[in-house]
Motif scaffolding. Structure first.
Motif, PDB file in Angstrom:
ATOM      1  N   ARG A   1       8.720 -17.834  -7.576  1.00  0.00           N
ATOM      2  CA  ARG A   1       8.188 -16.416  -7.695  1.00  0.00           C
ATOM      3  C   ARG A   1       6.711 -16.085  -7.424  1.00  0.00           C
ATOM      4  O   ARG A   1       5.906 -16.822  -7.703  1.00  0.00           O
ATOM      5  CB  ARG A   1       8.493 -15.633  -9.114  1.00  0.00           C
ATOM      6  CG  ARG A   1      10.328 -15.352  -9.003  1.00  0.00           C
ATOM      7  CD  ARG A   1      10.536 -14.568 -10.352  1.00  0.00           C
ATOM      8  NE  ARG A   1      12.013 -14.431 -10.346  1.00  0.00           N
ATOM      9  CZ  ARG A   1      12.585 -13.477  -9.883  1.00  0.00           C
ATOM     10  NH1 ARG A   1      11.889 -12.665  -9.116  1.00  0.00           N
ATOM     11  NH2 ARG A   1      14.018 -13.595  -9.840  1.00  0.00           N
ATOM     12  N   LEU A   2       6.295 -14.979  -6.892  1.00  0.00           N
ATOM     13  CA  LEU A   2       5.066 -14.617  -6.810  1.00  0.00           C
ATOM     14  C   LEU A   2       4.592 -14.034  -8.336  1.00  0.00           C
ATOM     15  O   LEU A   2       4.973 -12.833  -8.443  1.00  0.00           O
ATOM     16  CB  LEU A   2       5.031 -13.610  -5.829  1.00  0.00           C
ATOM     17  CG  LEU A   2       3.431 -13.107  -5.378  1.00  0.00           C
ATOM     18  CD1 LEU A   2       2.422 -14.339  -5.193  1.00  0.00           C
ATOM     19  CD2 LEU A   2       3.380 -12.026  -4.314  1.00  0.00           C
ATOM     20  N   ALA A   3       4.010 -14.747  -8.889  1.00  0.00           N
ATOM     21  CA  ALA A   3       3.728 -14.456 -10.412  1.00  0.00           C
ATOM     22  C   ALA A   3       2.577 -13.433 -10.419  1.00  0.00           C
ATOM     23  O   ALA A   3       2.599 -12.467 -11.163  1.00  0.00           O
ATOM     24  CB  ALA A   3       3.468 -15.619 -11.267  1.00  0.00           C
ATOM     25  N   ASN A   4       1.650 -13.487  -9.619  1.00  0.00           N
ATOM     26  CA  ASN A   4       0.349 -12.605  -9.612  1.00  0.00           C
ATOM     27  C   ASN A   4      -0.238 -12.686  -8.105  1.00  0.00           C
ATOM     28  O   ASN A   4      -0.167 -13.615  -7.386  1.00  0.00           O
ATOM     29  CB  ASN A   4      -0.620 -13.012 -10.514  1.00  0.00           C
ATOM     30  CG  ASN A   4      -1.454 -11.969 -11.000  1.00  0.00           C
ATOM     31  OD1 ASN A   4      -1.139 -10.716 -10.589  1.00  0.00           O
ATOM     32  ND2 ASN A   4      -2.488 -12.117 -11.624  1.00  0.00           N
ATOM     33  N   ILE A   5      -0.715 -11.356  -7.726  1.00  0.00           N
ATOM     34  CA  ILE A   5      -1.390 -11.440  -6.369  1.00  0.00           C
ATOM     35  C   ILE A   5      -2.316 -10.132  -6.460  1.00  0.00           C
ATOM     36  O   ILE A   5      -2.186  -9.482  -7.609  1.00  0.00           O
ATOM     37  CB  ILE A   5      -0.402 -11.156  -5.414  1.00  0.00           C
ATOM     38  CG1 ILE A   5      -1.186 -11.085  -4.084  1.00  0.00           C
ATOM     39  CG2 ILE A   5       0.274  -9.776  -5.588  1.00  0.00           C
ATOM     40  CD1 ILE A   5      -0.238 -11.151  -2.695  1.00  0.00           C
TER      41      ILE A   5
END
Ligand code: ZN
Length: 129
Positions: free
Chosen positions: A54-58
């Protein structure tokens, strides 16, 4: 689209430009990419963390016109926390649709700058694993 709806979407763009979501730089990022749109002078840097598929942070930083900054705000909000395999399927048109209005051909480059950076980011991540 009627004038009232058009005005609503313009307001969404201006609001995201004035108060963009996910502005900043993610520490120890899994991807760190930059993109320019020389036609308009827009510049965007995207950093993020990927974990468990997953894209945990951006987050993004940069300067540019209202459309480029609003697109970065809206796109990062739309994909944060989602599975990478889902994000990889996102089309250019879906990224533009987040704005709610179809930009003029010149502004389409502005709207897609963050999308282009995202494609680079996913590629960079794939090359690292
Ligand atoms: Zn622009």
């Amino acid at each position: 689209m009627d004038a009232e709806e058009d005005a609503l979407y313009r307001e969404i763009i201006l609001e995201n430009w004035r108060h963009p979501a996910n502005r900043g730089v993610v520490a120890n990022p899994d991807f760190d990419v930059e993109r320019d749109n020389p036609l308009c002078g827009d510049h965007i840097r995207l950093t993020g963390k990927i974990g468990g598929g997953r894209l945990a942070n951006i987050a993004f930083t940069g300067e540019g016109c209202a459309v480029s900054i609003a697109s970065a705000s809206l796109l990062t909000e739309a994909i944060k926390g989602r599975e990478i395999t889902d994000i990889a399927k996102l089309s250019e048109q879906e990224a533009i649709d987040l704005l709610g209005i179809q930009p003029t051909p010149a502004r389409t480059k502005c709207a897609l700058l963050v999308y282009a950076a995202l494609v680079d980011a996913l590629r960079q991540h794939r090359e690292r694993i």
